[in-house]
Design a protein around this motif. Sequence first.
Motif, PDB file in Angstrom:
ATOM      1  N   UNK A  54       1.178  -1.472  -0.066  1.00  0.00           N
ATOM      2  CA  UNK A  54       0.121   0.275   0.058  1.00  0.00           C
ATOM      3  C   UNK A  54       0.683   1.399   0.109  1.00  0.00           C
ATOM      4  N   UNK A  55       0.186   1.978   0.482  1.00  0.00           N
ATOM      5  CA  UNK A  55       1.218   3.146   0.397  1.00  0.00           C
ATOM      6  C   UNK A  55       3.051   3.663   1.803  1.00  0.00           C
ATOM      7  N   UNK A  56       2.900   2.072   2.170  1.00  0.00           N
ATOM      8  CA  UNK A  56       4.214   1.866   3.121  1.00  0.00           C
ATOM      9  C   UNK A  56       4.027   1.930   4.478  1.00  0.00           C
ATOM     10  N   UNK A  78      -1.019   1.089  -8.834  1.00  0.00           N
ATOM     11  CA  UNK A  78      -0.308   2.470  -8.684  1.00  0.00           C
ATOM     12  C   UNK A  78      -0.175   3.733  -8.482  1.00  0.00           C
ATOM     13  N   UNK A  79      -1.937   3.225  -7.757  1.00  0.00           N
ATOM     14  CA  UNK A  79      -2.042   5.510  -6.792  1.00  0.00           C
ATOM     15  C   UNK A  79      -1.113   4.725  -5.048  1.00  0.00           C
ATOM     16  N   UNK A 200      -3.517  14.858  -9.904  1.00  0.00           N
ATOM     17  CA  UNK A 200      -1.220  14.880 -10.216  1.00  0.00           C
ATOM     18  C   UNK A 200      -2.402  12.390 -10.083  1.00  0.00           C
ATOM     19  N   UNK A 201      -3.334  12.212  -9.473  1.00  0.00           N
ATOM     20  CA  UNK A 201      -3.439  10.994  -9.444  1.00  0.00           C
ATOM     21  C   UNK A 201      -4.357  10.048  -9.971  1.00  0.00           C
ATOM     22  N   UNK A 207      -6.042   3.020 -14.458  1.00  0.00           N
ATOM     23  CA  UNK A 207      -4.978   2.444 -14.248  1.00  0.00           C
ATOM     24  C   UNK A 207      -5.107   0.893 -13.566  1.00  0.00           C
ATOM     25  N   UNK A 208      -5.227   1.962 -11.968  1.00  0.00           N
ATOM     26  CA  UNK A 208      -5.863   0.896 -11.138  1.00  0.00           C
ATOM     27  C   UNK A 208      -6.739  -0.031 -11.019  1.00  0.00           C
TER      28      UNK A 208
END
Length: 254
Positions: A54-56, A78-79, A200-201, A207-208
Motif C-alpha cells: 500500500x502507501x508504506x 499504481x495509486x 496528479x493521481x 489504471x488501478x
Amino acid sequence: MSAATPAWGRAQLDAWDRQQAAYINRREDRFAVMLDVLAEVAPADAVIVDLACGPGSISDRALRRFPGMTCLAVDYDPVLLALGRLALAEHGERVSFRQADLWDPRWTEVLAGERPHAVLSSTALHWLPADVLTRVYRDVGEVLRPGGLLLNADHLRQPGGRPLFEELGRRDDAATQARDHAAGAQSWDEWFATIAGHPQLAPLAAERARRFAGRPANPDLSLAFHVAALRAARFREAGPVWQHLDDYVVLAQR
Ligand SMILES: C[S@@+](CC[C@H](N)C(=O)[O-])C[C@H]1O[C@@H](n2cnc3c(N)ncnc32)[C@H](O)[C@@H]1O
C-alpha cells in the motif's frame, strides 16, 4: 487543491492509517509485534520486503525504528505506489517502491536479486486465492536468506463450527468502526475519493481499476491453511505469534 508534495503525501498516509485502523482494532499492536520480532532476530542492517505495501505503513514504521535497515516496498496498485513514494520521500534511498503483481510468478524479479532478511505483510495476502498464496509463500521462501523471516498480519477465517468466535469477531469489527468513524476516521471509499480526485493521481486511478478488474473475492483462508502452506514452502517453523479474535500475526522462519 494543494500540490501532491511529500507533505501532502504524508497527510494522506496519516489519513490512510486512521482509515485502516477503523477496520483493524489493534493495528498498531500488530505492527509493534512484527517489529519486536525483527528486533530480536534480524541484523541491524537488514533488508526488508514490505509485501503488498500500500502507501508504506510497515516500511515507514520499520525505517523509523531501525535506522540501519532498508525496505523494498512492493505493490501492484499504481495509486498507492505513487502515494507511498511521496509520503516516504523523507527516508530517501532507504526505501524503494516497486511495482509487481503477486499473481504473476515472475514478481520476485522486482527484487533485482536482493536476498531479504525478512518479508513483512499486513492486511493484504487474504486477497490471494489458495493456489496463488501457496506459490507466493514458496517464492518468498526462495528469495529469503537462510534463517530469514516471514511475518504476516491479517484477518484469517475462524475454524468451522465456532459461531461464538465468529460473532465476537463481527462485534469487535463493528464496534471498532463505530468508534473510529465517530472520531473522524474516513471510510475506505471517502479516503480513496480524496486521493483519486487529486489531479496528479486521478490518471492512475483508471489504471488501478483496470489492473484489479475481475479479481476474485477474498477466499477466506484459515490460520491452519496459512501455516500448512508455509511448512510446504519449506519454512522450518510457522505459527501465530499474536492474536486478537480472528486477527493474527503469523511468523515463519526459513
Ligand atoms: C488493505 S491494503 C494493505 C496495505 C498495507 N500493507 C497496510 O497494511 O497498510 C492491501 C494491499 O494489497 C495490495 N495487493 C492486492 N493484491 C495484490 C497483488 N496481486 N499484487 C500486489 N499487491 C496486491 C493492494 O494493492 C493494497 O495495497
